[in-house]
Structures are given as structure tokens and as C-alpha cells.
Write a protein that holds these residues in place. Structure first.
Motif, PDB file in Angstrom:
ATOM      1  N   ASN A 153       0.799  -1.242   0.000  1.00 13.69           N
ATOM      2  CA  ASN A 153       0.000   0.000   0.000  1.00 13.69           C
ATOM      3  C   ASN A 153       0.823   1.280   0.000  1.00 13.69           C
ATOM      4  N   ALA A 154       2.054   1.181  -0.478  1.00 10.83           N
ATOM      5  CA  ALA A 154       2.892   2.392  -0.508  1.00 10.83           C
ATOM      6  C   ALA A 154       2.593   3.227  -1.747  1.00 10.83           C
ATOM      7  N   ILE A 155       1.948   2.603  -2.734  1.00 17.87           N
ATOM      8  CA  ILE A 155       1.612   3.342  -3.949  1.00 17.87           C
ATOM      9  C   ILE A 155       0.303   2.803  -4.518  1.00 17.87           C
ATOM     10  N   LYS A 156      -0.490   3.719  -5.077  1.00 12.70           N
ATOM     11  CA  LYS A 156      -1.735   3.303  -5.739  1.00 12.70           C
ATOM     12  C   LYS A 156      -1.666   3.718  -7.202  1.00 12.70           C
ATOM     13  N   LEU A 157      -2.108   2.817  -8.074  1.00  9.70           N
ATOM     14  CA  LEU A 157      -1.934   3.085  -9.504  1.00  9.70           C
ATOM     15  C   LEU A 157      -3.235   3.491 -10.206  1.00  9.70           C
ATOM     16  N   ASP A 158      -4.311   3.671  -9.447  1.00  8.88           N
ATOM     17  CA  ASP A 158      -5.606   3.899 -10.106  1.00  8.88           C
ATOM     18  C   ASP A 158      -5.810   5.323 -10.625  1.00  8.88           C
TER      19      ASP A 158
END
Ligand code: AMP
Length: 414
Positions: A153-158
Motif C-alpha cells: 500500500n505504498a503506492i496506488k496506480l488507479d
């Protein structure tokens, strides 16, 4: 309307004065062909497949329009959560940090507005997690580490608006399929997608089609436009090391990058060269990231003269004014041959791509020539001439002899 065929300045391409000023500071006096043929389309938001020789300025071609888009369209500091707006995927760690470095350099005058983060494996994940906090405008990533960061959960790609596959043929090749598919599944449907590479094997072009929406295709690969000279030397089996040492001493190259096919071969060759009075460093995937970075920095700065590497060094690395690349082992794939030699002769500099072939390599080198559409004269090194029974001519297939009449296949049990 912008003239997409012959603009002469970066301003003509539609770039904003702040970026143009930065390019002047970097002494980019005019756009390279791949830049002038792609930047106007990218500023329009089109999907694109861009093919051009290695070292022809592809990084600036895809990153300048992204920077402009962020600067013009997004409100400053509109970053949220752990999201990223523009994602650049690359196959190697070194390329991730090189591309991020270039992007940061191009955005120098916009830097308060633009946050660029590089994420790649082999180094501690914590600083990367911290850097991603609060969201990023641009993330340059290798697929494996990116997925690790997604799962924690360190990055979200949405929220990704632009996806770039640099060295696209490699990114779409078998080794990356699973990781790439996992990443693609996390991206929104609507986005601008760009594929850039020096080589686009047919299989990859087909694979790429489903990723793109009515893409513009710009293919500028050209042997004539290249400032890279290619040469091939036939050598006796077992004499490659001696020939290599001889060539290095004879030509006194300021630097040489030598490619072999296996990690072990790097160390073996370095030891053999050392016995001949040549100091060489090695660069391969078994070295720790700290050592990889140190060696590469040493080579880029000129402190290391001879570097022996596997194909992890073949992709995208920009080593200024590298005079020669030597294929001690031939690469398995003809595309890799182009990527390897493309480390020399970059940005219009004169370069040399040299291959040593013995009788085990003759057939494969012909395949490399055929696939890459060139044909080189076989040369020999004075003092290391090839024995008659090891020469390429000796191995050339004989023309099938005409069968004497009546020697056709006979029916059995007559
Ligand atoms: P790339 O193909 O992106 O790795 O770029 C190869 C080299 O060309 C890098 O050293 C860039 O800094 C340089 N370069 C890119 N665009 C230009 C340009 N328009 N004028 C001069 N050098 C450039």
C-alpha cells in the motif's frame, strides 16, 4: 497547426518557455528527429509507438510532454494519498535511476511543482516508501519493486494518466509478462500509453496492439543516420582473450565496454585480462546494488577504463562518449546486439561496435546480420589470422550437388 515534419526548435514543437530555457542550459541546441516527430503528438495526448536508434534522445521525447502536461493541467500540489499520475516502466535498476535523473534535470525550473520518484529493487524499500508518501507526479519504476510497493500500500496506480514503457520490447517480452500484466490490471482504462524502444520485433508489435488506442507510429531507426561504425573480426577458437587484450592495447581506447553472456564469464574474463596486464571491473546481476552503482558511476566518470558486463548493461544506459562496445560473446537475440552496440555512438558521437566471432559464432552472426538488415565484411587481426580450417568459408554450406539421373528415392520391397 504545428508542422510535425520539420520543426527547428523546441519552441516550434509547442514546449513552454520554461522547458525550452532548461534545454538551452543543457545545450540541447535543437530537437533530435525522434523528439521532433513525437513531441507534438504527445502534447496532443495521443498514444504512440516510438522506434529510434539507441542514444537518439527518447527519454526527453517522452518526458518533456509529461512535464508540460503536469505543469499546465494539474493544479500545483494536487498530489493525493499515495497516488501517481505518470508511470514510466523500465527493465533495469540503473535505467530507472538514469531516467529519473534526466526527468528531474528537465524539470529543474519546475521542481517545486513536480515530484519525481525512482523505485527499483536491490536497495532498501523504506526510503522509497517514504518518498512515495503524499503522492507523486512521476514514478520511474522497475516492475518487481513497483508491485512490492503496491502490495504494501505504498503506492496506488488507479490515478495513472500516462503509462510509458521504455525499452518496450524488453518490457513486453516473456520475462516481464506476468509482472506487466499485474501492473496493467491496476491501471485505469483511460490513459495515454507510450511505447519507446530501439527495436520492435514483430511479435512484440502484435502484443503491443491491445495496449494502445489508435496510436501514432513513428519509426526512425536507420543504419545510415547512425554515427556508429560496426566491425566484426574472425578469430580462431580459444584466441578471443588474446585478440581482445591485443586490441585494447593497440587502440588505447579511453574506455571499453565488453559484453559476455554469463555472470561467471565476467569474472573469468577479468582474471584472464588481468594476467595480460589489463585491469577490468565487472558488472552483472549477482553484484549487490551498492557495488553495481559504484562500478557504473566509476565507468561513467572515466575512472574505470574496461568494464565487462552481461546484458543488464545493454539497455538504455547512457555513458557519455563511450568509444567502443565489444561483443566478446555474441548476444542470443539479434535485438540485444543492437542494444549492446547502441551504448556507443550516442547523441551523434562517433562510436564503434565490435564483435569477435569464432567458428561457433559464424552462423549466429549471420542471423544477427539478417534480422538487423546489415552485412559486414569479415576482418582479421594482424598476427592472429584464422587458420584455414577455422575460417568462415570452410564452414559455408556446400551447394547441394545435382543428383545423377536415376538416383531418386527407390520404393522399398520392389
Ligand atoms: P537517450 O536516448 O534519451 O538516452 O539520450 C541520449 C543522450 O542524448 C543523452 O545524453 C541526452 O542527454 C542527449 N540528448 C537528448 N536529446 C538531446 C538533444 N536534443 N540535443 C543534444 N543532446 C540530447
Amino acid at each position: 497547426m504545428t508542422d510535425k515534419t520539420s520543426p527547428t526548435t523546441f519552441a516550434d514543437l509547442g514546449l513552454i518557455p520554461t522547458l525550452v530555457e532548461r534545454l538551452e542550459e543543457l545545450e540541447y541546441s535543437q530537437p533530435t528527429p525522434i523528439q521532433s516527430h513525437t513531441i507534438p503528438y504527445l502534447l496532443e495526448g495521443r498514444d504512440l509507438v516510438g522506434g529510434a536508434n539507441t542514444g537518439s534522445g527518447k527519454t526527453a521525447a517522452f518526458s518533456l510532454p509529461i512535464l508540460q502536461k503536469i505543469y499546465q493541467q494539474d493544479k500545483p500540489n494536487s498530489r493525493r494519498g499515495n497516488t501517481v499520475s505518470h508511470l514510466i516502466l523500465v527493465p533495469t535498476r540503473e535505467l530507472a535511476s538514469q531516467v529519473a535523473y534526466n526527468v528531474k534535470s528537465y524539470s529543474y525550473h519546475l521542481r517545486n511543482e513536480i515530484k519525481t520518484v525512482a523505485v527499483f529493487g536491490g536497495v532498501s524499500v523504506n526510503p522509497q516508501m517514504l518518498a512515495l508518501r503524499g503522492g507523486s507526479d512521476i514514478v520511474v519504476a522497475t516492475p518487481g519493486r513497483l508491485l512490492d510497493l503496491v502490495s504494501s500500500n505504498a503506492i496506488k496506480l488507479d490515478q495513472v494518466q500516462t503509462l510509458v514503457l521504455d525499452e518496450a520490447d524488453r518490457m513486453l517480452s516473456l520475462g516481464f509478462t506476468e509482472e506487466l500484466n499485474n501492473i496493467l490490471a491496476l491501471l485505469p482504462e483511460k490513459k495515454q500509453t507510450l511505447l519507446f524502444s530501439a527495436t520492435f520485433p514483430e511479435k512484440v508489435t502484435t502484443l503491443a496492439q491491445h495496449l494502445l488506442n489508435e496510436p501514432v507510429e513513428v519509426q526512425l531507426q536507420s543504419a545510415e543516420a547512425s554515427t556508429l561504425v560496426q566491425r566484426v573480426f574472425s578469430v580462431n577458437k580459444g584466441q578471443k582473450t588474446a585478440v581482445l587484450a591485443h586490441l585494447i592495447k593497440q587502440h588505447q581506447w579511453r574506455q571499453a565496454l565488453i559484453f559476455v553472456n554469463a555472470k561467471n564469464s565476467c569474472n573469468h574474463l577479468a582474471q584472464k585480462l588481468s594476467k595480460r596486464g589489463i585491469t577490468a571491473e565487472v558488472f552483472h546481476g549477482d553484484k549487490g546494488q551498492g557495488a553495481r552503482t559504484r562500478v557504473l558511476e566509476g565507468f561513467k566518470s572515466g575512472d574505470i577504463q574496461v568494464l565487462i558486463a552481461t546484458d543488464i548493461a545493454a539497455r538504455g544506459l547512457d555513458i557519455e562518449k563511450l568509444p567502443v562496445v565489444i561483443n566478446f560473446d555474441l548476444p542470443r537475440s539479434p535485438a540485444d546486439y543492437m542494444h549492446r552496440i547502441g551504448r556507443s555512438g550516442r547523441a551523434g558521437e562517433v562510436g564503434l561496435g565490435l564483435s569477435l566471432i569464432d567458428y561457433d559464432d559464424y552462423h549466429h552472426f549471420k542471423v544477427i546480420e539478417k534480422k538487423n538488415k546489415f552485412c559486414l565484411e569479415r576482418e582479421q587481426v594482424a598476427g592472429f589470422e584464422v587458420d584455414d580450417d577455422q575460417s568462415e568459408a570452410y564452414f559455408a554450406p556446400m551447394k547441394p550437388r545435382a543428383k545423377p539421373a536415376g538416383m531418386g528415392k527407390k520404393k522399398r520391397n520392389q
